[in-house]
Design a protein around this motif. Structure first.
Motif: not given
Length: 363
Positions: A162-165, A188-195, A347-355
């Motif tokens: 869904c390209r959701h961050p 795509q700037r969709l994730v960041a990790v903290f350890v 957040t602009s890349l988000f595409t909702p999943p198709r039901p």
């Protein structure tokens, strides 16, 4: 130091953080241990095994408006956490299941096997508004049972499709398994990790967080993530006076050398039943300094064991808390850590999943 002087002294249980299994605050039943004559002095306590039960969640996203937390949505694939960290502020949540925040929290786990399915349903709602989802706000998404159940990976697959961050917080090197998902999302700037790294001392880590990855493996994971192009930060959390506070600068140095670009810290929180659990742990592992540790904690919490107020619960107050704040600021500035609370995710890349359609997909 202990609430009930008639209770037997707490003992260490190999591979576990808690020293016992006290009743939760909502317990409907109580149990009292009685000597049946078969126990021998010096005999080790029984070793509790880990059990995992399947849970069908009705909803999967939790929302908050806390000013102390830099995200509005979170998702926890599991209830309970096998890492067994004695300081975990999530332990009291097991009381809602009529289980103990002690050993039950780290041995009686629940896997939300329909997490990915429920996430799809929530993301597909017409009124949904995209904002980063945090995985790891309550229990670790990469705790050891994830290796078998793979629920965190299923959730990441939905988010990637869904390209959701999202952001992830973990203290387990198992996160390296999902580089094939995380690296494209990072591009795509969709994730960041903290350890989370609490100490560089393996022996202390084995006492505080017995089933989490060893400190050197967490630093190696930071390096692996950074080399894959994934934004990664370090949490020195929690800082416990006279237990691991001396390691703060060394952790920041090691994490920066491994590739971390952001850093943060929190001080120990002791909500609800965690107060007694932590005192018992101190008596079992550091009896000679237990009183001093609790005294410093109360100094940071306005004379109490815990201060839940927004703006105070993460950092504390008083001279010792001020000293920690200054130490962290000096080290972070010297090492060039980004002072932003978190990376800017798209957040602009988000595409909702198709039901789901009973007629299937035609295109």
């Amino acid at each position: 130091m202990r609430d009930d002087p008639t209770r037997p002294p707490p003992v260490r249980i190999k591979g576990r953080g808690a020293t016992g299994n006290p009743d939760g605050r909502f317990a409907r039943r109580t149990a009292t241990a009685e000597d049946d004559g078969w126990f021998t002095d010096g005999e080790p306590p029984p070793h509790p095994d880990t059990t995992v039960s399947e849970e069908r969640a009705r909803s999967i996203l939790s929302r908050n408006d806390s000013p102390d937390i830099p995200f509005a949505q979170s998702l926890n694939p599991y209830r309970g956490c096998e890492h067994g960290c004695i300081y975990c502020y999530a332990r009291p949540s097991h009381s809602y299941l009529d289980l103990s925040p002690g050993l039950d929290f780290e041995t009686k786990l629940y896997a939300k096997t329909n997490a990915a399915e429920r996430l799809c349903a929530e993301l597909a709602k017409p009124g949904y508004r995209c904002s980063p989802i945090n995985l790891g706000a309550n229990t670790d998404p990469y705790q050891p049972v994830e290796k078998r159940w793979r629920i965190t990976r299923q959730v990441l697959e939905v988010l990637a499709d869904c390209r959701h961050p999202c952001t992830l917080v973990t203290k387990n090197a198992l996160i390296e398994r999902d580089l094939d998902l995380l690296a494209p999302m990072a591009a795509q700037r969709l994730v960041a990790v903290f350890v989370s790294v609490t100490t560089l001392d393996n022996r202390l880590a084995a006492r505080m967080e017995p089933r989490a990855s060893a400190p050197h493996r967490r630093l190696a994971a930071i390096r692996t993530l950074a080399e894959a192009g994934i934004p990664v930060g370090v949490f020195v959390a929690p800082v416990i006076p006279m237990i691991n506070d001396r390691d703060m600068e060394a952790i920041l140095d090691a994490a920066r050398d491994a590739g971390a670009t952001r850093a943060s810290y929190t001080v120990l929180r002791l909500p609800h039943e965690l107060k007694a659990l932590f005192r018992d742990w101190l008596q079992a592992h550091f009896p000679e300094r237990a009183g001093h540790v609790m005294s410093l904690i109360r100094q940071m919490r306005g004379g109490r064991d815990n201060d839940p107020r927004f703006g105070h619960r993460m950092r504390g107050g008083g001279p010792f808390a001020d000293l920690l704040r200054q130490r962290f600021a000096v080290a972070a500035r010297r090492l060039g850590f980004d002072r932003a609370r978190g990376p800017a995710l798209d957040t602009s890349l988000f595409t909702p999943p198709r039901p789901h359609s009973p007629q299937g997909e035609l295109f």
